[in-house]
Design a protein around this motif. Structure first.
Motif, mmCIF file in Angstrom:
data_model
loop_
_atom_site.group_PDB
_atom_site.id
_atom_site.type_symbol
_atom_site.label_atom_id
_atom_site.label_comp_id
_atom_site.label_asym_id
_atom_site.label_seq_id
_atom_site.Cartn_x
_atom_site.Cartn_y
_atom_site.Cartn_z
ATOM 1 N N GLN A 193 -10.460 -17.126 -32.951
ATOM 2 C CA GLN A 193 -9.524 -18.159 -32.238
ATOM 3 C C GLN A 193 -10.223 -19.258 -32.044
ATOM 4 O OE1 GLN A 193 -7.235 -15.734 -29.403
ATOM 5 N NE2 GLN A 193 -5.745 -15.523 -30.341
ATOM 6 N N VAL A 194 -9.273 -20.332 -32.207
ATOM 7 C CA VAL A 194 -9.793 -21.754 -31.913
ATOM 8 C C VAL A 194 -8.935 -22.438 -30.886
ATOM 9 C CG1 VAL A 194 -10.796 -24.040 -32.466
ATOM 10 C CG2 VAL A 194 -11.455 -21.970 -33.832
ATOM 11 N N SER A 195 -9.077 -22.753 -29.649
ATOM 12 C CA SER A 195 -8.235 -23.033 -29.002
ATOM 13 C C SER A 195 -8.417 -24.444 -28.137
ATOM 14 C CB SER A 195 -7.701 -22.104 -27.985
ATOM 15 O OG SER A 195 -8.597 -21.565 -26.943
ATOM 16 N N ASN A 196 -7.485 -25.349 -27.792
ATOM 17 C CA ASN A 196 -8.040 -26.477 -27.035
ATOM 18 C C ASN A 196 -6.801 -27.116 -26.309
ATOM 19 O OD1 ASN A 196 -6.781 -27.491 -29.741
ATOM 20 N ND2 ASN A 196 -6.394 -29.111 -28.628
ATOM 21 N N LEU A 197 -6.762 -27.841 -25.109
ATOM 22 C CA LEU A 197 -5.842 -28.479 -24.454
ATOM 23 C C LEU A 197 -5.692 -29.875 -24.819
ATOM 24 C CD1 LEU A 197 -7.012 -26.819 -20.705
ATOM 25 C CD2 LEU A 197 -5.159 -26.037 -22.429
ATOM 26 N N GLY A 198 -4.300 -30.259 -24.978
ATOM 27 C CA GLY A 198 -3.771 -31.525 -25.415
ATOM 28 C C GLY A 198 -2.374 -31.786 -25.311
ATOM 29 N N ALA A 199 -1.989 -32.623 -26.074
ATOM 30 C CA ALA A 199 -0.439 -32.574 -26.327
ATOM 31 C C ALA A 199 0.163 -31.579 -27.024
ATOM 32 C CB ALA A 199 -0.226 -34.314 -27.070
ATOM 33 N N ALA A 200 1.382 -31.418 -26.784
ATOM 34 C CA ALA A 200 2.272 -30.174 -27.407
ATOM 35 C C ALA A 200 2.790 -30.680 -28.802
ATOM 36 C CB ALA A 200 3.573 -29.903 -26.613
ATOM 37 N N ILE A 201 2.599 -29.663 -29.339
ATOM 38 C CA ILE A 201 3.099 -29.584 -30.945
ATOM 39 C C ILE A 201 4.541 -29.303 -30.708
ATOM 40 C CG2 ILE A 201 2.832 -28.560 -33.246
ATOM 41 C CD1 ILE A 201 -0.030 -28.244 -32.691
ATOM 42 N N GLU A 202 5.349 -30.190 -31.439
ATOM 43 C CA GLU A 202 6.760 -29.963 -31.442
ATOM 44 C C GLU A 202 6.866 -28.571 -32.323
ATOM 45 O OE1 GLU A 202 8.859 -31.547 -29.623
ATOM 46 O OE2 GLU A 202 7.511 -32.940 -28.844
ATOM 47 N N ALA A 203 8.356 -28.005 -31.763
ATOM 48 C CA ALA A 203 8.532 -26.841 -32.252
ATOM 49 C C ALA A 203 8.826 -26.979 -33.821
ATOM 50 C CB ALA A 203 9.663 -26.112 -31.599
ATOM 51 N N GLY B 162 -8.626 -13.498 -47.994
ATOM 52 C CA GLY B 162 -7.874 -12.233 -47.609
ATOM 53 C C GLY B 162 -7.402 -12.201 -46.274
ATOM 54 N N GLY B 163 -7.569 -13.476 -45.525
ATOM 55 C CA GLY B 163 -7.039 -13.475 -44.142
ATOM 56 C C GLY B 163 -5.654 -14.205 -44.108
ATOM 57 N N THR B 164 -5.277 -14.325 -42.744
ATOM 58 C CA THR B 164 -4.254 -14.860 -42.277
ATOM 59 C C THR B 164 -4.449 -15.989 -41.348
ATOM 60 O OG1 THR B 164 -3.227 -13.114 -40.913
ATOM 61 C CG2 THR B 164 -2.671 -13.084 -42.839
ATOM 62 N N ILE B 165 -3.802 -17.085 -41.107
ATOM 63 C CA ILE B 165 -3.951 -18.176 -40.282
ATOM 64 C C ILE B 165 -2.634 -18.389 -39.713
ATOM 65 C CG2 ILE B 165 -4.060 -19.849 -41.948
ATOM 66 C CD1 ILE B 165 -5.982 -21.440 -39.950
ATOM 67 N N LYS B 166 -2.455 -18.604 -38.385
ATOM 68 C CA LYS B 166 -1.261 -18.897 -37.705
ATOM 69 C C LYS B 166 -1.542 -19.655 -36.472
ATOM 70 C CE LYS B 166 -1.003 -14.572 -35.046
ATOM 71 N NZ LYS B 166 -0.163 -13.406 -34.832
ATOM 72 N N VAL B 167 -0.428 -20.882 -35.887
ATOM 73 C CA VAL B 167 -0.683 -21.415 -34.846
ATOM 74 C C VAL B 167 0.140 -21.237 -33.778
ATOM 75 C CG1 VAL B 167 0.671 -23.301 -36.102
ATOM 76 C CG2 VAL B 167 -1.113 -23.969 -34.325
ATOM 77 N N SER B 168 -0.257 -21.620 -32.635
ATOM 78 C CA SER B 168 0.872 -21.486 -31.416
ATOM 79 C C SER B 168 0.628 -22.782 -30.631
ATOM 80 C CB SER B 168 0.775 -20.316 -30.708
ATOM 81 O OG SER B 168 -0.495 -20.148 -30.248
ATOM 82 N N SER B 169 1.525 -23.247 -29.832
ATOM 83 C CA SER B 169 1.708 -24.264 -28.766
ATOM 84 C C SER B 169 2.379 -23.931 -27.704
ATOM 85 C CB SER B 169 2.150 -25.677 -29.509
ATOM 86 O OG SER B 169 1.750 -26.608 -28.594
ATOM 87 N N GLN B 170 1.615 -23.565 -26.558
ATOM 88 C CA GLN B 170 2.229 -22.988 -25.326
ATOM 89 C C GLN B 170 1.843 -24.031 -24.008
ATOM 90 O OE1 GLN B 170 4.330 -20.536 -25.454
ATOM 91 N NE2 GLN B 170 3.744 -19.835 -27.446
ATOM 92 N N PRO B 171 2.706 -24.055 -23.169
ATOM 93 C CA PRO B 171 2.353 -25.112 -21.921
ATOM 94 C C PRO B 171 1.314 -24.387 -21.159
ATOM 95 C CG PRO B 171 4.411 -23.655 -21.836
ATOM 96 C CD PRO B 171 4.149 -23.664 -23.071
ATOM 97 N N SER B 172 0.324 -25.092 -20.678
ATOM 98 C CA SER B 172 -0.766 -24.665 -19.807
ATOM 99 C C SER B 172 -0.692 -25.404 -18.542
ATOM 100 C CB SER B 172 -2.013 -24.795 -20.464
ATOM 101 O OG SER B 172 -3.030 -24.488 -19.636
ATOM 102 N N ASP B 173 -1.735 -25.424 -17.637
ATOM 103 C CA ASP B 173 -1.972 -25.988 -16.572
ATOM 104 C C ASP B 173 -1.997 -27.719 -16.663
ATOM 105 O OD1 ASP B 173 -1.662 -23.623 -15.200
ATOM 106 O OD2 ASP B 173 -4.005 -23.545 -15.405
ATOM 107 N N CYS C 243 -3.528 -23.226 -30.301
ATOM 108 C CA CYS C 243 -4.294 -22.026 -30.568
ATOM 109 C C CYS C 243 -4.055 -21.560 -32.256
ATOM 110 C CB CYS C 243 -4.007 -20.862 -29.647
ATOM 111 S SG CYS C 243 -5.191 -19.285 -29.926
ATOM 112 N N PHE C 244 -5.429 -21.777 -32.739
ATOM 113 C CA PHE C 244 -5.222 -21.388 -34.218
ATOM 114 C C PHE C 244 -5.797 -20.173 -34.357
ATOM 115 C CE2 PHE C 244 -4.880 -25.959 -34.604
ATOM 116 C CZ PHE C 244 -4.242 -26.068 -35.939
#
Length: 449
Positions: free
Chosen positions: A367-377, A416-427, A434-435
């Motif tokens: 996982q690679v995660s960072n804090l920043g602006a939201a990715i719109e749904a 042979g892998g998969t990749i997905k992304v999520s964008s969730q509110p934080s502090d 998060c990828f």
């Protein structure tokens, strides 16, 4: 020479025992205006509302509904009633138990029951079906209480199914020849409506692709010109006879950096093209993922320091091995960490997380995660599209061509892998992006077991 008594294509009449509210409708010559009126609606840009109104008006119905379902498209129903303009509605797949799901199921049952009734297999329970289809939070519409009769005509075409429902306080009997003609007109109208929708979607898609092309060319022009401008300036400075060795070394470093940037850009574009053309020969070897992430983090520390960011590693206590192509996996991780660095809010952190999920089918998770602006749904499903960039990328002057994440996905799939992304509110009013990459572990990957 035309006959003085035209052939009756179809006629409508009240059931036996009921007096007709429109006697002239039963006469053969009176059916021709209806034929021409219905045929004329096929040229309307909004065909189904026009057809519904003409059909209901000419047959003196209190209301008229058209229902059509293509398996690869949303269900459509059109409703007209006296004194109210017709309207069409799209009912897509919805969550179980929701109002939209009840409406969809009611419409599908009405269509199927109409078809079964025409084949003599079942009876149409139209009161229940219409109450479910037209139901709102306040319940079924009040006008539906005045409806006592329903004449249903099945429309079973190639690749779709539909129904035509004529509603009123008094019934209208439609002869078999009438039903055949109406069903044919309905089938033409439904298919034309479907083709119009397809054409509109294709037009919108072409417009969107053209926008992506123009935006990519504009971005590519900037990304190509910027290094070339820096290189040209460095070359001019190197030609000065009074240049000191220190300054000469500095300009040579600039030349090397900008040349590398140009080469990497061209290589990314070429690699993206080859990913779609064919799969390259695999060069796989057992790789220590923890060490790979550590090496990558060490290489990126200076860039993160300049961007006022921190880069953290969360690794398991034991080494995690994976049989993979380390060069391509490193390319994927470089793209993800570069993306995280560009879109992170200053004075926040980017985190690499490695997990060895032996209890979840033996999968390895990165996982690679960072804090920043939201990715719109609405942008999340398209984030891996080629040449697509976030709406704020250009406005905020963030460098890039929109190829990095598309390249990352292509490489992950090759591995042979998969990749997905999520964008969730934080502090602190920030969002965590998060990828997540997942790879299957095989027996020969388990060096630590």
């Amino acid at each position: 020479m035309a006959s003085e008594n035209p052939t009756v294509l179809f006629q409508a009449r009240p059931p036996e025992g009921l007096s007709s509210t429109s006697p002239s409708l039963c006469e053969g010559r009176e059916t021709w205006p209806l034929v021409h009126a219905l045929a004329a609606t096929l040229n309307e840009p909004d065909i189904l509302p026009a057809l519904t109104e003409v059909l209901g008006t000419h047959l003196v119905a209190g209301a008229c509904l058209l229902l059509c379902h293509y398996p690869d498209a949303e269900l459509t129903y059109t409703c007209w009633r006296q004194g109210v303009a017709p309207a069409s509605y799209q009912v897509g797949v919805a969550e179980s138990g929701s109002t939209l799901n009840w409406q969809r199921q009611a419409a599908l049952e009405l269509i199927q029951q109409t078809i079964d009734q025409a084949a003599g297999k079942a009876r149409l329970f139209w009161q229940k079906g219409l109450a479910g289809l037209l139901r709102s939070e306040a319940g079924p519409p009040a006008w539906l209480r005045n409806i006592a009769h329903c004449t249903a005509i099945a429309v079973d075409g190639a690749g779709f199914q539909g129904a035509m429902l004529l509603l009123g306080a008094r019934g209208i009997t439609v002869e078999s020849t009438v039903q055949a003609n109406l069903a044919s007109l309905g089938a033409i109208a439904f298919h034309q409506h479907y083709l119009q929708g397809q054409a509109q979607r294709h037009t919108e898609q072409l417009r969107y692709l053209n926008y992506l092309k123009e935006d990519f060319l504009s971005t590519l022009n900037h990304e190509l010109r910027t290094p070339l401008t820096s290189m040209m300036l460095a070359i001019r400075m190197l030609r000065r006879p009074d240049l000191t060795p220190e300054r000469s070394a500095m300009y040579l470093d600039i030349l090397e950096q900008q040349c590398t940037r140009e080469i990497n850009l061209v290589n990314d574009l070429l690699m993206l093209q080859t990913l779609e053309a064919k799969a390259p020969a695999e060069v796989r070897q057992s790789t220590d993922l923890g060490q790979l992430l550590t090496d990558l983090a060490n290489q990126c520390q200076e860039q993160f320091h300049q961007a006022q960011l921190t880069l953290a590693l969360q690794l398991p206590s034991q080494p995690v091995w994976l049989v993979t192509d380390p060069e391509r996996l490193t390319k994927v991780l470089n793209e993800l960490v570069s993306n995280a660095r560009k879109y992170s809010t200053p004075k926040t952190g980017v985190t690499f997380t490695l997990a060895n999920n032996q209890g979840q089918g033996g999968r390895v998770t990165l996982q690679v995660s960072n804090l920043g602006a939201a990715i719109e749904a609405g942008d999340l499903p398209h984030i891996f599209d080629k040449f697509r960039r976030g709406p704020n990328a250009t406005k905020n002057g963030i460098a890039g061509t929109g190829t990095g994440l598309a390249l990352a996905r292509g490489l992950v799939e090759q591995l042979g892998g998969t990749i997905k992304v999520s964008s969730q509110p934080s502090d602190d009013q920030l969002w965590q992006t998060c990828f997540t990459l997942e790879f299957e572990r095989h027996d020969k990957s388990s060096h630590n077991l």
